[in-house]
Design an enzyme around this catalytic site. Structure first.
Site, short mmCIF file in Angstrom:
data_model
loop_
_atom_site.label_atom_id
_atom_site.label_comp_id
_atom_site.label_asym_id
_atom_site.label_seq_id
_atom_site.Cartn_x
_atom_site.Cartn_y
_atom_site.Cartn_z
N GLU A 162 34.57 -40.49 45.96
CA GLU A 162 35.09 -40.01 44.68
C GLU A 162 36.39 -40.74 44.37
OE1 GLU A 162 33.22 -35.54 44.40
OE2 GLU A 162 35.21 -35.68 45.23
N HIS A 215 39.82 -32.70 34.55
CA HIS A 215 38.72 -33.50 35.10
C HIS A 215 38.25 -34.44 34.00
CE1 HIS A 215 34.98 -34.67 36.98
NE2 HIS A 215 35.35 -34.04 38.09
N ARG A 238 41.75 -39.13 39.22
CA ARG A 238 41.22 -38.54 37.98
C ARG A 238 42.24 -38.38 36.87
NH1 ARG A 238 39.15 -32.95 40.57
NH2 ARG A 238 37.65 -34.43 41.35
N HIS A 258 40.79 -28.38 34.70
CA HIS A 258 39.93 -28.25 35.88
C HIS A 258 40.59 -27.51 37.03
CE1 HIS A 258 36.66 -29.37 38.52
NE2 HIS A 258 37.44 -30.07 39.32
N ARG A 282 45.75 -33.31 42.14
CA ARG A 282 44.93 -33.14 43.35
C ARG A 282 43.94 -34.28 43.53
NH1 ARG A 282 39.89 -31.10 43.98
NH2 ARG A 282 39.80 -30.21 41.90
C1 SIN Z 1 33.68 -33.09 41.12
O1 SIN Z 1 32.59 -32.91 41.65
O2 SIN Z 1 33.95 -34.03 40.40
C2 SIN Z 1 34.76 -32.09 41.36
C3 SIN Z 1 35.31 -32.25 42.69
C4 SIN Z 1 36.69 -31.72 42.74
O3 SIN Z 1 37.17 -31.16 41.76
O4 SIN Z 1 37.33 -31.91 43.76
#
Ligand code: SIN
Length: 412
Positions: free
Chosen positions: A116, A253, A299, A360, A395
């Site tokens: 991610e 997000h 993000r 988010h 975060r």
């Molecule tokens: C996501 O699946 O993008 C969210 C994961 C997160 O917020 O850590």
């Protein structure tokens, strides 16, 4: 005024998300635990979590790299000690969840690690694209088998019950202990809750109360959070005199589905981790112009880039395209997102997904130490409600379920 009844436990846990469930399971049956939730046990942000749990599980990865990625995403405002503590306890948190029956996705007999934004390595332990649901389902099964936990569904926290503490003589030489700071220190004795079915107030007493009430995304019009995310625990702790910290750092997000029929459905960052590309309506990519990590930048950077492009072009949304990975891969890795989008008439195997940024995660919260202790003696805060210092200004993806488990374990 409704009648009040009083019941006594050893520990009160408010909230049935991942942090609350872990704390309750770790404390019972040795302790008499009350678990309160203002709706039902299955209503929490945790159960909606798609991505996963960040943990260094690959020999080519390192704890130091996870620490550095967390600090970089947090824009210099993470607490180093808290970051190291959580990162170092991540592998054992995964092992504990597995011991509770959580089944994570595997490939060739080993945990499959996805990637991610902001992570320099593949380190996201997950259960396809429905990690929160897999974790919560397994823990709720354990809860049903565990003696000593009394569940109060549809019970809304009204306020904490506090009392002045007697100052021991040695406290005079210790004017600022870690918790319950002198002078004028108070202790938490429990809470009052509204039984939403009967309309009666109840008082629950315990020497230890744990706030695990999640975040406050409902403050915003567009959020990936469930309707229950209304900041109740943060507010009650603050009213009782606890410090809150970093409340201004609300994480957006980058990719919430843009569709009138599903206002808060997340499109997991793991889609970008597995090659998803962000596109403008004309099909052109824009993230490489904003950051060398492109779609895999942290993000906050991606959300700001999308926001800038939407404002520049007067766009209602941008698009996330993963069609080049092929239908079989997409269905296998993202079954939940595929099915939900299909219900809404979007086939993600052959067309891009309309997305917008949405509120988010609350990076701040009730100030705690690394055992979840707040300023108020007897009161703990864990999970999104708390701010032990891990998340800084922003975060890192999949560090939140991780924080829930690690801090619930240390608090317990
Ligand atoms: C996501 O699946 O993008 C969210 C994961 C997160 O917020 O850590």
């Amino acid at each position: 005024m409704p009648a009040t009844t009083t019941t006594e436990f050893d520990v009160l846990v408010v909230g049935s998300g991942l942090a609350g469930l872990c704390a309750a399971l770790l404390l019972a049956p040795q302790r008499r635990v009350a678990l309160l939730t203002k709706q039902t046990l299955i209503d929490s942000a945790s159960i909606w979590a798609q991505g996963g749990i960040a943990a260094v599980m690959d020999p080519g990865d390192s704890l130091e790299a996870h620490v550095q990625d967390t600090l970089a995403a947090g824009a210099g405002l993470c607490d180093l000690e808290a970051t190291r503590f959580v990162v170092e306890h991540a592998p054992e948190a995964i092992a504990w969840l597995q011991s509770q029956g959580v089944q994570f996705s595997e490939e060739a007999g080993r945990l499959h690690l996805t990637r991610e934004g902001g992570h320099s390595a593949r380190r996201i332990v997950h259960a396809t694209d429905a990690t929160g649901a897999a974790v919560q389902t397994a823990l709720l099964e354990r809860l049903r088998e565990t003696a000593g936990i009394t569940v109060f569904e549809r019970h809304m926290l009204v306020d904490l019950i506090t009392t002045p503490m007697e100052m021991p003589t040695e406290a005079a030489e210790d004017p600022a202990p870690a918790t319950g700071g002198w002078p004028g220190a108070r202790r938490c004795l429990g809470l009052q809750a509204l039984d939403e079915t009967s309309g009666k107030l109840i008082s629950l007493k315990a020497s230890h109360t744990v706030m695990a009430t999640g975040g406050a995304g409902q403050v915003y019009r567009h959020t990936t959070n469930p309707p229950t995310a209304t900041g109740d625990g943060m507010a009650a702790a603050w009213r009782a005199g606890c410090r809150v910290m970093n409340m201004e750092f609300i994480q957006f997000h980058p990719t919430c589905l843009y569709h009138p029929g599903a206002r808060n459905f997340l499109i997991s960052e793991a889609l970008r981790g597995e090659g998803g590309r962000l596109l403008l309506p004309d099909g052109s990519r824009f993230m490489p112009a904003y950051d060398p990590r492109a779609e895999l930048a942290p993000r906050d950077i991606v959300a700001r880039a999308i926001d800038a492009e939407m404002k520049r072009g007067g766009l209602a949304c941008v698009y996330l395209d993963i069609t080049h990975r092929g239908a079989d891969f997409i269905r296998a890795h993202f079954p939940t997102i595929h099915a939900r989008c299909l219900q809404l008439g979007i086939d993600i195997t052959c067309e891009p997904i309309p997305v917008v940024p949405a509120a988010h995660y609350a990076c701040g919260g009730v100030l705690t130490d690394l055992s979840g202790r707040t300023d108020l003696a007897g009161l703990y805060a864990i999970g999104e409600t708390a701010c032990p210092g891990l998340q800084g200004a922003n975060r890192l993806a999949s560090n939140s379920l991780l924080e829930c488990v690690v801090l619930a374990r240390s608090a317990a």
